[in-house]
Design an enzyme around this catalytic site. Structure first.
Site, PDB file in Angstrom:
ATOM      1  N   ASP A 153      46.416  21.765  44.132  1.00 52.84           N
ATOM      2  CA  ASP A 153      45.484  21.075  45.039  1.00 52.84           C
ATOM      3  C   ASP A 153      44.178  21.868  45.106  1.00 52.84           C
ATOM      4  O   ASP A 153      44.190  23.072  45.393  1.00 52.84           O
ATOM      5  CB  ASP A 153      46.153  20.990  46.425  1.00 52.84           C
ATOM      6  CG  ASP A 153      45.358  20.130  47.403  1.00 52.84           C
ATOM      7  OD1 ASP A 153      44.153  19.911  47.166  1.00 52.84           O
ATOM      8  OD2 ASP A 153      45.945  19.703  48.407  1.00 52.84           O
ATOM      9  N   ASP A 192      42.142  15.094  43.709  1.00 52.97           N
ATOM     10  CA  ASP A 192      42.150  16.555  43.589  1.00 52.97           C
ATOM     11  C   ASP A 192      43.523  17.181  43.736  1.00 52.97           C
ATOM     12  O   ASP A 192      43.648  18.359  44.043  1.00 52.97           O
ATOM     13  CB  ASP A 192      41.178  17.164  44.610  1.00 52.97           C
ATOM     14  CG  ASP A 192      41.758  17.189  46.015  1.00 52.97           C
ATOM     15  OD1 ASP A 192      42.539  16.290  46.347  1.00 52.97           O
ATOM     16  OD2 ASP A 192      41.437  18.118  46.775  1.00 52.97           O
ATOM     17  N   GLU A 193      44.562  16.376  43.520  1.00 53.99           N
ATOM     18  CA  GLU A 193      45.931  16.892  43.638  1.00 53.99           C
ATOM     19  C   GLU A 193      46.755  16.393  42.474  1.00 53.99           C
ATOM     20  O   GLU A 193      46.530  15.281  41.997  1.00 53.99           O
ATOM     21  CB  GLU A 193      46.602  16.289  44.872  1.00 53.99           C
ATOM     22  CG  GLU A 193      46.412  16.998  46.153  1.00 53.99           C
ATOM     23  CD  GLU A 193      47.100  16.209  47.262  1.00 53.99           C
ATOM     24  OE1 GLU A 193      48.301  15.987  47.178  1.00 53.99           O
ATOM     25  OE2 GLU A 193      46.393  15.819  48.195  1.00 53.99           O
TER      26      GLU A 193
HETATM   27  N1  DCP Z   1      38.700  13.043  51.905  1.00 52.81           N
HETATM   28  C1  DCP Z   1      37.954  12.111  52.611  1.00 52.81           C
HETATM   29  N2  DCP Z   1      38.315  11.766  53.890  1.00 52.81           N
HETATM   30  C2  DCP Z   1      39.386  12.330  54.484  1.00 52.81           C
HETATM   31  C3  DCP Z   1      40.171  13.261  53.782  1.00 52.81           C
HETATM   32  C4  DCP Z   1      39.795  13.610  52.482  1.00 52.81           C
HETATM   33  O1  DCP Z   1      36.980  11.589  52.064  1.00 52.81           O
HETATM   34  N3  DCP Z   1      39.723  11.971  55.738  1.00 52.81           N
HETATM   35  C5  DCP Z   1      38.256  13.446  50.553  1.00 52.81           C
HETATM   36  C6  DCP Z   1      37.381  14.669  50.673  1.00 52.81           C
HETATM   37  C7  DCP Z   1      38.252  15.811  50.253  1.00 52.81           C
HETATM   38  C8  DCP Z   1      39.182  15.138  49.239  1.00 52.81           C
HETATM   39  O2  DCP Z   1      39.354  13.808  49.711  1.00 52.81           O
HETATM   40  O3  DCP Z   1      37.489  16.876  49.677  1.00 52.81           O
HETATM   41  C9  DCP Z   1      40.507  15.831  49.129  1.00 52.81           C
HETATM   42  O4  DCP Z   1      41.196  15.794  50.369  1.00 52.81           O
HETATM   43  P1  DCP Z   1      42.077  16.990  50.889  1.00 52.81           P
HETATM   44  O5  DCP Z   1      42.895  16.475  52.012  1.00 52.81           O
HETATM   45  O6  DCP Z   1      42.770  17.632  49.747  1.00 52.81           O
HETATM   46  O7  DCP Z   1      41.016  17.988  51.530  1.00 52.81           O
HETATM   47  P2  DCP Z   1      40.121  19.095  50.890  1.00 52.81           P
HETATM   48  O8  DCP Z   1      40.281  19.203  49.426  1.00 52.81           O
HETATM   49  O9  DCP Z   1      38.715  18.853  51.356  1.00 52.81           O
HETATM   50  O10 DCP Z   1      40.654  20.401  51.603  1.00 52.81           O
HETATM   51  P3  DCP Z   1      41.991  21.252  51.355  1.00 52.81           P
HETATM   52  O11 DCP Z   1      41.505  22.607  50.935  1.00 52.81           O
HETATM   53  O12 DCP Z   1      42.671  21.291  52.672  1.00 52.81           O
HETATM   54  O13 DCP Z   1      42.788  20.569  50.288  1.00 52.81           O
HETATM   55 CA    CA Z   2      42.340  19.425  48.382  1.00 49.33          CA
END
Ligand code: DCP
Ligand code: CA
Length: 397
Positions: A9, A104-105
């Site tokens: 991730d 991204d996962e």
């Molecule tokens: N995303 C979004 N709205 C949300 C959650 C996520 O648009 N409510 C988008 C933005 C994030 C991407 O999806 O960058 C990936 O979601 P993640 O939950 O994996 O969150 P992040 O990658 O930002 O953070 P983490 O380090 O916790 O994985």
């Molecule tokens: Ca992420």
């Protein structure tokens, strides 16, 4: 043998892509979602912004209240899609068993892949390549099943690796809060709290009937997850779980040569679809609907996967004989399904004849693609010659 599954991730994905393009944003509280004076919510927050309590899904105005000096960015989806494609391409270089989840996962099954050293060494190598090529950090969870790998990657964040050894799943999960489990939202958390349960360990110890009574079938899934049990496979995108074809007879019949010919025809259709996906099947299921609309299915599973028409048909034919000998009634519909599918080319070093059959099938597929299905008929389907033009209309479920 225990499986070895990675959950990979990317950290603070949208924000990290922006930071990779604008290094002056690194190490700062950054929010992607838009300007704080506009309506909208936080899509992604840098770990520095999270220290102020900013979270994904929160209104931008609230994020601004929590940290006015944060840098708010609109976001650029094509950029994120591009980064995602490059990320998945890197992963695909390490294992063909790759299941992307969102942008991204991904899950990867690396069972038996030891050419890169231990699982931890492989994880570090993957993370290094992502960092060098994309300037992004990834966290990786390693475990014997998907749910534990996913939770391990959450714990590893940001920029880390957590490995849970096979057998240590329950112990690893026990102290964690129940909402670390996928599927436990606010509602389920409240139900569990009313039962006095706040940790995964307590949930694992709760008798299944109690959980089932309160949460229905999702209670069973949670019970298994809490005990570190998750049999879900890493699934390649776009793969079918089964392929089937069936046809209704113009007139209900007990004519065995006709039924056999129809079955052969349906098996060839299923086989062609299977080969077009580079798939192979271990289970063949026959479906018969009788004139009174009673429907029966009969399956046979073999340890050997195949995509050969001949093999599929011979298995289906045995099932047909058995069914017809047990119940002599007019047949209204006949169908065949293949399942327990595997994908990708398989090396069969000691078996040349099934391989030859597959080459032959593929040659027939090419001719049929060009000149139509009826352009080539096997001995048995000749019986259907007159039907091809008229009333044989295979249904595609
Ligand atoms: N995303 C979004 N709205 C949300 C959650 C996520 O648009 N409510 C988008 C933005 C994030 C991407 O999806 O960058 C990936 O979601 P993640 O939950 O994996 O969150 P992040 O990658 O930002 O953070 P983490 O380090 O916790 O994985
Ligand atoms: Ca992420």
């Amino acid at each position: 043998m225990a499986r070895c599954i990675f959950h990979i991730d990317l950290d603070a994905f949208f924000v990290s892509v922006e930071q990779s393009l604008r290094p002056e944003l690194q190490g700062r509280p950054v929010v992607v979602g838009g300007r704080p004076d506009r309506r909208g919510v936080v899509a992604s927050a840098s770990y520095e912004a999270r220290k102020f309590g900013i979270k994904a899904g929160m209104p931008l105005s609230r994020a601004y209240q929590l940290c006015p000096k944060a840098i708010f960015i609109e976001g650029n989806f094509p950029r994120y899609r591009d980064a995602s494609e490059k990320f998945m391409t890197i992963l695909a270089g390490y294992s063909p068993s790759l299941e992307p989840v969102g942008l991204d996962e991904a899950y990867m099954d690396i069972t038996g892949c030891d050419s890169h050293g231990t699982p931890c060494q492989l994880a570090e190598r993957i993370r290094r390549e992502i960092k060098t090529k994309l300037k992004l950090t990834a966290s990786i969870g390693i475990a014997s099943c998907k749910v534990v790998a996913k939770i391990a990657s959450d714990i590893a964040k940001p920029d880390g690796v957590v490995e849970v050894a096979p057998g240590a799943e329950k112990e690893f999960l026990a102290p964690l809060p129940v909402n670390s489990l996928p599927g436990v939202g606010r509602k389920t958390e409240a139900v569990l709290k009313s039962l006095g349960i706040t940790t995964i360990g307590q949930l694992a110890a709760l008798p299944l009937p109690v959980l089932k009574a309160r949460l229905g079938s999702s209670g069973v899934v949670l019970h298994n997850y809490a005990n570190g049990i998750d049999t879900r496979r890493v699934e390649l995108p776009g793969e079918a779980k089964s392929i089937s074809r069936e046809t209704t007879l113009a007139r209900d019949t007990l004519d065995q040569p006709l039924l056999k010919a129809l079955l052969r025809y349906l098996c060839e259709q299923v086989g062609a679809e299977l080969r077009s996906q580079d798939g192979q099947a271990r289970r063949v299921t026959l479906k018969l609907r009788y004139a009174d609309f009673d429907t029966v299915t009969r399956s046979s599973t073999s340890p050997e996967a195949t995509s050969s028409d001949d093999v599929i048909f011979s298995r289906a034919e045995v099932l047909l004989h058995k069914a017809l000998s047990q119940r002599r009634e007019l047949v209204h519909l006949i169908g065949v399904e293949v399942s327990a599918l595997t994908y990708g080319k398989q090396l069969r070093l000691f078996e040349s004849s099934p391989r030859r059959l597959e080459y032959l099938d593929r040659a027939v597929d090419r001719i049929r693609k060009k000149y139509g299905f009826a352009s080539i008929q096997t001995g048995c389907t000749l019986h259907l010659k007159d039907l091809f033009a008229s009333d044989l209309k295979p249904a595609m479920p």
